[in-house]
Write an enzyme that holds these catalytic residues in place. Structure first.
Site, PDB file in Angstrom:
ATOM      1  N   CYS A 487      25.037  48.611  70.578  1.00 34.65           N
ATOM      2  CA  CYS A 487      23.883  49.230  71.221  1.00 34.65           C
ATOM      3  C   CYS A 487      23.044  48.098  71.804  1.00 34.65           C
ATOM      4  O   CYS A 487      23.577  47.084  72.232  1.00 34.65           O
ATOM      5  CB  CYS A 487      23.105  50.107  70.248  1.00 34.65           C
ATOM      6  SG  CYS A 487      22.374  49.218  68.867  1.00 34.65           S
ATOM      7  N   HIS A 677      11.362  50.771  70.945  1.00 31.11           N
ATOM      8  CA  HIS A 677      12.563  51.504  70.523  1.00 31.11           C
ATOM      9  C   HIS A 677      12.124  52.861  69.986  1.00 31.11           C
ATOM     10  O   HIS A 677      11.652  52.970  68.855  1.00 31.11           O
ATOM     11  CB  HIS A 677      13.302  50.701  69.448  1.00 31.11           C
ATOM     12  CG  HIS A 677      14.704  51.184  69.189  1.00 31.11           C
ATOM     13  ND1 HIS A 677      14.978  52.358  68.538  1.00 31.11           N
ATOM     14  CD2 HIS A 677      15.902  50.625  69.503  1.00 31.11           C
ATOM     15  CE1 HIS A 677      16.286  52.523  68.453  1.00 31.11           C
ATOM     16  NE2 HIS A 677      16.871  51.477  69.041  1.00 31.11           N
TER      17      HIS A 677
END
Length: 757
Positions: A487, A677
């Site tokens: 990721c 995030h």
């Protein structure tokens, strides 16, 4: 140097095969569509009720015709992508996307130059003084007529950039753009300038191509003979695609106006005429001179050679040789695939191949002399002859002339091959020594000895990527690795047996931390993880498929433990030394306080990071994720959103936006690299629940909207909507101080980044 150039040319030739492979299908659609929508053909065979205008079949055939034409009309773009895929060594999908982008960028740059220099007008019309045929529409863009050469220039160039840069490591602030993500970026920049350069260079090249084409076409039948001989002679080297492709696809093979459009290349001219066959009395033999002759020696000549080899076989081996030669001959006749036959006598009797080259070259010339104009898509088998010769009618193609010439060729091949095989005792299939297997050879056999010689050296080769090797061992070996992914910052691995994973080895690869959940292992490296993933995947392709050596693992543990003990002893000694310095000791063992003062920490500057959302603020250690909570990806705070808009946490610039939209990289004007995030494990949602409101490189002010969150969807589908707000690269002399704990509004202070003196 010569071997290196030869190897590159072979790869170039192989890369042409991917785009060329689509031509048979496209040609089939175009051939059938054109043949059965031709009014003359329909009337001749009385098929008006089935195939006449307005019938269902007629509509379907028109669609097939258009689809086939679409492939030939866009061959430059297909070559750009296909060549890039063929030449790229790894991560070919990235090369394909980059080539697509670069192709459009190059043509747009050329179009802009044409507009600036008044060669095309503002409304897209070509200026009156521009030479006809030099400017064309490329996917709706007015650009120079570069044909497939334009696609090849893009494909080869992008592949070179890809192979050079797909593993590049950029500085931390730009690391998200490293690795394969850098390839389309550099391709865009490079091909903008290539487009500008082509505006000046290509007209000169174009004149050279026209001159070369004129030389070939101007040399008449002798030029056709030379073309045929060279093409067949290059077959053993795999370079024939490099040679013939310009004649088929570019102005080297001639130009012709068809249906009001200037068309370049022999194959393109034929298919353009085929699409406009109602207005063509006879297809151009000057255009088909580069392939019509193949029907003569592929359908007739080489089967004659096969019969000669069968008749010359030993009686006890005739049955085995007959089966092999029959299948090879049928493949040659129906599909035009000649390798099983050609490579067999090339391998055992090169003199026979010399005969084949001369006879085949002559076939091209004879077809040209006889005005035979049968097109093809890939090779000269019966299938192409039927579609592009027989169905089109003898009046348009003169295909009937192939038959008498073919019969003569069958006899020539049979007689010459029989004579030479018996005269020189060539070991063609069925004439091998008794201890040798009867077989048909391929190009692989030609290179077998060389490959065998290299095998021993290859077996002893050690890895030149020690980091990937160590990661593999740390994960329990290749056999233990089920899946590799990543990721934004983590290498995400699925392993078969979690107990084989060795944290101490993974930590030696400069990882920031390791998170294990069942069979899932996450090794945290930071934004440059894409490069690590690419190198690991490449290493795994050749790594032995086995579990990591347990004995080696034990040895590594011993070394690691010994190292740790040494470090602990050193730390203990250092602690004692520090303690002794601060308290002092006399010879009697009594301690005495020293006068050395403790240095106070002074804050040199402070940067405030403001909450990007309305929500509940908390210490980073409360994050429901070990990686974030352990500060493996940076330091900061968490906010659990209660409202769906994400705002800029300070003045700064959007550095990157993750493909899955769940996170934004941000650089404040004060120089703090940040990661917003949103949620935990939201990468798995593949962008659902997120709407990005900014673009990469955009300057924003504190409080400007950057993202929209669908909190209802995220709450139902993400493990948690708690969102880490991080300083991803805190310096050694920096510390994070939490300024809020509990309810917070967007724009209120969240944490401070304090830089100490």
């Amino acid at each position: 140097m010569k071997d290196k150039i030869f190897g590159v040319l072979q790869r170039v030739g192989r890369s042409f095969m991917l785009p060329i492979a689509i031509l048979p299908v496209a040609g089939l659609l175009l051939g059938i569509g054109s043949s059965f929508t031709n009014e003359t053909t329909i009337a001749t065979y009385g098929l008006q009720k089935i195939l006449g205008s307005g019938t269902l079949l007629n509509s379907l055939l028109i669609i097939m015709n258009k689809v086939g034409s679409a492939v030939f009309d866009n061959l430059p773009l297909i070559f750009a992508v296909g060549v890039a895929i063929g030449m790229a060594k790894k991560e070919k999908e990235v090369a394909a996307l980059s080539a697509l982008i670069a192709y459009f960028v190059m043509n747009v740059a050329i179009s802009a130059m044409l507009l600036i220099n008044n060669e095309i007008t503002a409304d897209g019309q070509i200026a009156a003084d521009v030479l006809e045929g030099t400017i064309t529409s490329v996917c709706g863009i007015q650009s120079l007529q570069m044909g497939v050469f334009g696609g090849i220039i893009v494909g080869l160039g992008v592949a070179a950039l890809h192979n050079r840069f797909h593993k590049i490591v950029l500085p931390n602030a730009l690391s998200f753009f490293g690795g394969s993500r850098f390839v389309p970026i550099i391709s865009t920049i490079v091909y903008m300038f290539v487009g500008i350069l082509m505006y000046f260079v290509w007209p000169v090249v174009q004149n050279g191509i026209y001159a070369l084409g004129g030389l070939v076409t101007g040399s008449g039948y002798i030029g056709t003979l030379i073309f045929g001989i060279i093409k067949r002679a290059l077959i053993p080297f795999g370079l024939h695609h490099v040679f013939y492709m310009p004649f088929w696809q570019t102005a080297v093979g001639g130009t012709m106006e068809v249906a009001g459009q200037m068309v370049q290349g022999g194959q393109n001219i034929f298919f353009a005429q085929l699409a406009d066959s109602a207005n063509v009395a006879h297809f151009s033999a000057d255009a088909t001179r580069y392939f019509s002759g193949e029907f003569i020696f592929m359908i007739f000549g080489l089967p004659g050679a096969a019969l000669a080899m069968y008749r010359c076989a030993k009686p006890e081996k005739k049955k085995a040789a007959g089966g092999l030669l029959l299948s090879a001959a049928l493949a040659c006749m129906f599909t035009g695939i000649t390798e099983p036959l050609e490579f067999s006598f090339l391998f055992v009797a090169p003199a026979l191949f010399v005969v084949q080259v001369i006879l085949a070259g002559a076939a091209y010339m004879i077809a040209h002399i006889l005005n035979i104009a049968v097109g093809l898509t890939f090779s000269g088998g019966f299938l192409d002859l039927f579609l592009f010769g027989i169905l089109q009618g003898n009046a348009k193609t003169s295909w009937l002339r192939i038959i008498p010439v073919g019969i003569i060729y069958f006899i020539l091949y049979y007689v010459i091959f029989t004579f030479m095989i018996k005269k020189f005792d060539f070991k063609t299939p069925g004439r091998e020594d008794d201890d040798t297997e009867t077989k048909l050879y391929t190009k692989a056999d030609v290179n077998a000895r060389k490959e065998a010689g290299n095998a021993a050296g290859a077996a002893t080769t050690t890895s030149n990527d020690p980091v990937s090797e160590l990661i593999t061992r740390g994960l329990g070996g290749k056999k233990n690795i089920v899946d590799v992914d990543c990721c934004a910052t983590r290498l995400r691995i699925t392993v078969a047996e979690p107990e084989r994973v060795r944290d101490e080895l993974l930590k030696q690869t400069d990882s920031r931390g390791i998170v294990k959940k069942g069979q899932g292992v996450q090794v945290i490296y930071g934004p440059h993880v894409t490069v690590i993933k690419a190198k690991l995947e490449e290493y795994l392709e050749t790594a032995p498929n086995e579990f990591a050596d347990e004995a080696q693992g034990t040895q590594n543990n011993a070394v690691a433990e010994a190292g740790n003990s040494t470090a602990e002893n050193a730390n203990g000694q250092n602690s004692t030394a520090v303690q002794n310095q601060s308290t002092g000791t006399d010879n009697a063992g009594n301690t005495a306080q020293t006068s050395a003062p403790v240095k106070e920490e002074k804050i040199r500057k402070t940067a405030i990071i403001y909450s990007p959302v309305d929500g509940i603020a908390a210490d980073l250690s409360t994050a429901p994720d070990e990686g974030f909570a352990g500060k493996m990806m940076g330091d900061g705070a968490v906010v659990t959103p209660t409202e769906g808009t994400v705002y800029a946490p300070a003045d700064g610039e959007v550095e990157f936006i993750f493909d899955t939209k769940h996170a934004i990289g941000f650089q404040t004007d004060s120089g703090i690299p940040m990661l917003l995030h949103m949620g935990i494990d939201t990468v798995k949602l593949e962008g659902k629940g997120f709407e990005i409101l900014v673009t990469e490189g955009q300057k924003v002010k504190k409080g400007e909207p950057m993202m929209k969150l669908d909190l209802e969807f995220l709450s139902a589908n993400a493990p948690s909507i708690t969102s880490p707000i991080l300083d991803t690269e805190p310096e050694d002399n920096q510390r994070i101080r939490l300024l809020a704990n509990g309810e917070i509004k967007a724009g209120e202070p969240l944490f401070a980044v304090e830089t100490l003196e």
